[in-house]
Design a protein around this motif. Structure first.
Motif, mmCIF file in Angstrom:
data_model
loop_
_atom_site.group_PDB
_atom_site.id
_atom_site.type_symbol
_atom_site.label_atom_id
_atom_site.label_comp_id
_atom_site.label_asym_id
_atom_site.label_seq_id
_atom_site.Cartn_x
_atom_site.Cartn_y
_atom_site.Cartn_z
ATOM 1 N N HIS A 1 46.322 66.696 13.593
ATOM 2 C CA HIS A 1 46.417 65.231 13.591
ATOM 3 C C HIS A 1 47.374 64.728 14.679
ATOM 4 O O HIS A 1 47.187 63.635 15.207
ATOM 5 N N ARG B 1 45.416 64.581 17.845
ATOM 6 C CA ARG B 1 44.470 63.450 17.757
ATOM 7 C C ARG B 1 45.201 62.123 17.980
ATOM 8 O O ARG B 1 44.679 61.205 18.617
ATOM 9 N N SER B 2 46.414 62.039 17.447
ATOM 10 C CA SER B 2 47.194 60.816 17.652
ATOM 11 C C SER B 2 47.596 60.678 19.119
ATOM 12 O O SER B 2 47.672 59.566 19.652
ATOM 13 N N GLU C 1 45.818 61.530 21.603
ATOM 14 C CA GLU C 1 44.642 60.999 22.301
ATOM 15 C C GLU C 1 44.540 59.481 22.114
ATOM 16 O O GLU C 1 44.176 58.751 23.041
ATOM 17 N N LYS C 2 44.886 59.010 20.909
ATOM 18 C CA LYS C 2 44.797 57.562 20.669
ATOM 19 C C LYS C 2 45.749 56.799 21.580
ATOM 20 O O LYS C 2 45.470 55.687 22.014
ATOM 21 N N ASP D 1 46.743 57.998 24.479
ATOM 22 C CA ASP D 1 46.543 58.504 25.841
ATOM 23 C C ASP D 1 47.865 59.019 26.407
ATOM 24 O O ASP D 1 48.217 58.757 27.566
ATOM 25 N N GLU E 1 39.919 73.004 13.364
ATOM 26 C CA GLU E 1 39.028 72.208 12.522
ATOM 27 C C GLU E 1 39.363 70.720 12.646
ATOM 28 O O GLU E 1 38.475 69.880 12.790
ATOM 29 N N VAL E 2 40.665 70.404 12.588
ATOM 30 C CA VAL E 2 41.079 68.998 12.641
ATOM 31 C C VAL E 2 41.091 68.480 14.080
ATOM 32 O O VAL E 2 40.640 67.370 14.362
ATOM 33 N N LYS F 1 37.814 69.825 21.916
ATOM 34 C CA LYS F 1 38.473 69.472 23.185
ATOM 35 C C LYS F 1 39.999 69.515 23.033
ATOM 36 O O LYS F 1 40.696 70.179 23.787
ATOM 37 N N LEU F 2 40.503 68.805 22.020
ATOM 38 C CA LEU F 2 41.960 68.676 21.872
ATOM 39 C C LEU F 2 42.617 69.984 21.454
ATOM 40 O O LEU F 2 43.802 70.194 21.711
#
Lengths: 298, 410
Positions: free
Chosen positions: B251, B254-255, B257-258, B260, B278-279, B283-284
Motif C-alpha cells: 500500500h 501504491r500511495s 504512485e498517487k 507521483d 499481490e497488493v 509494475k510497482l
C-alpha cells in the motif's frame, strides 16, 4: 487537501453502507449483527472467487472485466444476503424481543464460524481484486486518484439513495418502517413481522457483502479487513443515530472525512479523533445527531 | 558321594553351559538393545506458525525445507546411526500456544532439538524455557535481534535467518555509501516489529552520523499513506528505509504512485512475501530493493531441492525460507555427530565449535557459531534483491560492489 477529501468520502461512503445495515436490523429487531465485519471480508472473497470461476469458465477475454466485476458484486451481495437468513434464524430469532443480550454473543459466534470457514477455503493472505476500470492514477493538480475510489463513492451514494427511496416508496420498505415504528401495531395490521425481520438481516448482510467487493480493489481483500470497517460503520451509526437511516449515512461520511483530514496532520491520531468524536457526540446527544429515543417495554 | 560326584560331575559342565547361556542371552539382549536403539528414532520438531498469521507462509515453507533435510539425512543413515522423526507443531502465531507446544515437545515428546518459530514474539515468549531446559533451538525464520541474546553460560538459541539489526546495518551501509542518497526518511509500522526496527535504524544511523529528515509511522492495516508521504516529500527525502510487513509495504508504493513521488525504497525481506506483489501489482512491485538470504538459485543442490519442493510453493520466490530451514537441520546434525550425542549441552558446545565446514543451501558454514556469536548469517551474507518479471532476482549496482565489511556498522 482535495486528495484527503475524496479519500475520506470514499471510505466514508462504505462506512455509511455498513451503518445503514446496522440501522435496518436495529430498528426492526432491536438487535445488531456484530458479525457485520466478517460479512464484509467474506463478501470480498466471494467476489474474488466469482471472478476466478467466471474467468476459468468463460476465458479471460470472453466478456469485459467490468461485467465480471459487476457479476462478482451481485454474487457477493446475494451470497452474503442469503447467509444473513441463517444468521437471523440461528443467532437472532431465538433472542429477538426478549430481555438480555444473548444475541451479542450469538452474532459474534456466527461471525467466527464464518471467518474460520472462509480461512480454510481462502487462507490468510491479502489478495487484490482488480478494479473494473483499471488501476491507473488520475491527477487533478497534485492530487492523484484511482478510478475505483470514484466508483465506490458514486455507487455507494447511489445505493444509499435507492435505499432511502425504497424505504419510503415500496411495500417492503413501508413494512420495514412500520415494524421499526411499532412492532405490535404492525403485526395487528397484518404485516408478517418475522418475515420483515428476516428481510432486514438479508438486506443488511447483502450490503456488507457488496461493501466488501467495492473496497477490495482499494484496500486489498483479507479476511481480517472487515473488523475495522464494521467498527467504523458502527461508530457512524452511533454518531448519526442508530434509528435514522439518513443519520447513519451522514455519520459514515463524517467519520471518513474526520479520519482522512486528521491524517493530514498526524496519521496516528486518526483513530483517536474518530472515537473522541463518538464520545463527544454521545455526551451531547445520547441518541446520535439525528436519532430518537426508543422506549423498550420489558 | 556318588550323589555329590554326580552333582559335582553334573555341576562342573553345567557352569560353563549356564555361563554360555547367560552370555548368549546377554548378547541377544545387547544386540536387541543395539537394534532397538538403532531403530529408535531421534525426535526433532518444528514449533512455529503455519496457519495463524500472514507470516505463516514462511513457516509452511520452512517445514517443507526441514522435511526435505530429514529425508536426505535419513537416506544417508540418519544421525549417529539413528533415523530422524520429524514432528510439526503449529503455534497459530499465538505466544501461549507456542509456550504450550514447547513444554509438550521437551517434556512429553522428549525431542532433541526444536526448529522455528515463524513469529519473533513467540520465540521471545519461550526462549527462557529452551535455555532453562537446555534444549537446542535453531531459529529458521524469526528475525528479531533479541532472540539470540541470552546468558553466555546458557544460551541454547542459534539462528540461520535474517536478523533485524543486521538488516538495518546492511540497508544503512548502502544508503550511507550511495552518493545519490542525500536525505533519508524512515517509514515504519506502529507494530512491535516496526518499532523495534525503528530503534535499530536510529541507533545505526547515529553510528554513521546520519540524521533522517523524516520519520513517519503507519498502522499495519493502513491502506493510504499519502499523508505521511506528503510530509516526507516536503522534507525533501530522496531515499526511504521502510520497516513494514508485506501488505502495508504494498500500500505504501501504491500511495507513492498517487502522489507521483518515487524516492528510492530500501526495505527488509518482507518484500519477498506474497502479500507485497499481490497488493503492489506487477509494475510497482519492482520499485523497492530489499534483502533476502538467497534470491536466485546458484547451486545444483539448490536446484535439486527446488525441484522437490518448488511445485508445493504458492510463491516460489520464498524458496529462501526452505533453504535456510534446510540448513538449520544440517548444522544441528553436524553438531550432534561431532558431539557423538544428542543431549542439549553436548550439541550446544559442538555448535559453538563446529570443526568441519557444513555445505548448506544458503552458503558453506565454516565455524558459523561461537560462545558469543549465535547468528549463522550476518549482514555480509545477505542477498540484495528486487522483483523483476514476477521473480525475485539479484540486485547489483556499483554502490553495492563498493561496500566493505567496515561499512556494516552495528
Amino acid at each position: 487537501m482535495l486528495q484527503a477529501i475524496i479519500g475520506g468520502l470514499t471510505l466514508g461512503s462504505v462506512y455509511a453502507l455498513i451503518a445503514l445495515g446496522f440501522n435496518l436490523t436495529y430498528t426492526t429487531t432491536r438487535t445488531l449483527n456484530f458479525a457485520q465485519g466478517d460479512f464484509v471480508s467474506v463478501g470480498a472473497f466471494v467476489g474474488l472467487g466469482t471472478v476466478g470461476v467466471l474467468t476459468a469458465a468463460l476465458g479471460a477475454d470472453a466478456v469485459g472485466y467490468v461485467w465480471l466485476y459487476a457479476l462478482a458484486a451481485v454474487a457477493a451481495a446475494l451470497v452474503m444476503g442469503v447467509l444473513g437468513l441463517p444468521l437471523y434464524l440461528a443467532a437472532i430469532r431465538p433472542f429477538a424481543g426478549k430481555p438480555g443480550m444473548s444475541w451479542v454473543v450469538s452474532t459474534i459466534g456466527f461471525g467466527i464460524v464464518l471467518q474460520s470457514a472462509a480461512l480454510s477455503v481462502w487462507g490468510l493472505g491479502a489478495r487484490m481484486l482488480p478494479a473494473p476500470f483499471g488501476d491507473e492514477v488520475f491527477r487533478i493538480g497534485e492530487a492523484g486518484f484511482r478510478s475505483q475510489e470514484l466508483v465506490v463513492l458514486v455507487l455507494a451514494v447511489a445505493i444509499l439513495g435507492a435505499f432511502d427511496v425504497a424505504m419510503r416508496r415500496t411495500a417492503i420498505g413501508r413494512c420495514m418502517r412500520a415494524v421499526a415504528l411499532n412492532r405490535d401495531a404492525a403485526a395487528l395490521m397484518g404485516i408478517d413481522v418475522p418475515r420483515v425481520m428476516a428481510m432486514a438481516f438479508l438486506a443488511s448482510s447483502a450490503l456488507a457483502g457488496l461493501s466488501g467487493v467495492l473496497v477490495a480493489p482499494i484496500l486489498s481483500a483479507s479476511l481480517f479487513m472487515g473488523v475495522i470497517i464494521a467498527l467504523k460503520g458502527f461508530s457512524a451509526a452511533i454518531i448519526g443515530g442508530l434509528t435514522n437511516p439518513r443519520g447513519c449515512m451522514a455519520g459514515g461520511l463524517l467519520i471518513g472525512l474526520v479520519e482522512s483530514l486528521t491524517a493530514l496532520w498526524s496519521a496516528q491520531w486518526r483513530e483517536i479523533m474518530v472515537f473522541l468524536l463518538v464520545i463527544l457526540v454521545l455526551a451531547m446527544a445520547p441518541n446520535g445527531l439525528f436519532g430518537r429515543k426508543l422506549v423498550e417495554k420489558v | 558321594m556318588t550323589k555329590t560326584k554326580t552333582a559335582s560331575t553334573n555341576t562342573a559342565p553345567a557352569r560353563p553351559r549356564l555361563t554360555a547361556l547367560l552370555g548368549a542371552a546377554a548378547a541377544v539382549l545387547m544386540t536387541a538393545s543395539v537394534q532397538a536403539q538403532a531403530a529408535d528414532p531421534i525426535k526433532i520438531a518444528y514449533n512455529g506458525d503455519i496457519s495463524g498469521s500472514p507470516s505463516a507462509e514462511s513457516g509452511q515453507i520452512g517445514v517443507l525445507g526441514i522435511g526435505a533435510a530429514v529425508e536426505d539425512i535419513n537416506k544417508r543413515g540418519g544421525v549417529l546411526g539413528r533415523p530422524l522423526e520429524f514432528l510439526v507443531r503449529d503455534d497459530l502465531g499465538q505466544p501461549p500456544k507456542a509456550i504450550q507446544n514447547m513444554t509438550d515437545l521437551i517434556d512429553r515428546e522428549k525431542v532433541s532439538v526444536v526448529f522455528g518459530p515463524t513469529n519473533s514474539g513467540n520465540a521471545l515468549a519461550w526462549k527462557h524455557i529452551a535455555n532453562q531446559k537446555r534444549m537446542p533451538v535453531l531459529v529458521s525464520s524469526a528475525s528479531s535481534t533479541a532472540i539470540t541474546e541470552g546468558p553466555s553460560s546458557g544460551n541454547y538459541l542459534f539462528r540461520v535467518s535474517m536478523v533485524d539489526r543486521e538488516q538495518a546495518a546492511a540497508l544503512l551501509a548502502y544508503v550511507k555509501k550511495n552518493p545519490e542518497a542525500k536525505a533519508v526518511g524512515f517509514f515504519v509500522e506502529t507494530t512491535g516489529y516496526g518499532q523495534a526496527g525503528l530503534k535499530d535504524l536510529e541507533q545505526i544511523a547515529a553510528l554513521h552520523g546520519m540524521k533522517p529528515v523524516s520519520i513517519e509511522k503507519f498502522d499495519a492495516r493502513d491502506t493510504d499513506m499519502t499523508s505521511q508521504l506528503s510530509k516526507a516529500k516536503a522534507a525533501g527525502a530522496d531515499t526511504l528505509v521502510v520497516w513494514a510487513q508485506a501488505a502495508p509495504l504494498g500500500h505504501l508504493v501504491r500511495s507513492m504512485e498517487k502522489l507521483d513521488y518515487f524516492p528510492k525504497v530500501f526495505t527488509t525481506w518482507a518484500a519477498s512475501f506474497s502479500g507485497f506483489p499481490e497488493v503492489a501489482g506487477p509494475k510497482l512491485m519492482e520499485w523497492p530493493v530489499f534483502l533476502t538470504t538467497s534470491s536466485e538459485r546458484k547451486s545444483a543442490e539448490a536446484d535439486s531441492l527446488f525441484a522437490r519442493i518448488g511445485p508445493k510453493l504458492a510463491n516460489p520466490s520464498m524458496f529462501w525460507a526452505a533453504s535456510q530451514a534446510y540448513d538449520t537441520v544440517l548444522l544441528w546434525a553436524a553438531a550432534a555427530e561431532q558431539a557423538g550425542d544428542t543431549k542439549g549441552e553436548a550439541v550446544r558446545a559442538a555448535l559453538e565449535s563446529l570443526n568441519k565446514p557444513v555445505a548448506g543451501m544458503v552458503k558453506t558454514y565454516d565455524k558459523p557459531f561461537s560462545a558469543t556469536q549465535h547468528e549463522g548469517l550476518t549482514a555480509a551474507d545477505y542477498h540484495w534483491s528486487r522483483w523483476k518479471d514476477g521473480k525475485v532476482v539479484d540486485f547489483n549496482d556499483p554502490v553495492l560492489a563498493g561496500l566493505q565489511p567496515a561499512d556494516f556498522k552495528k
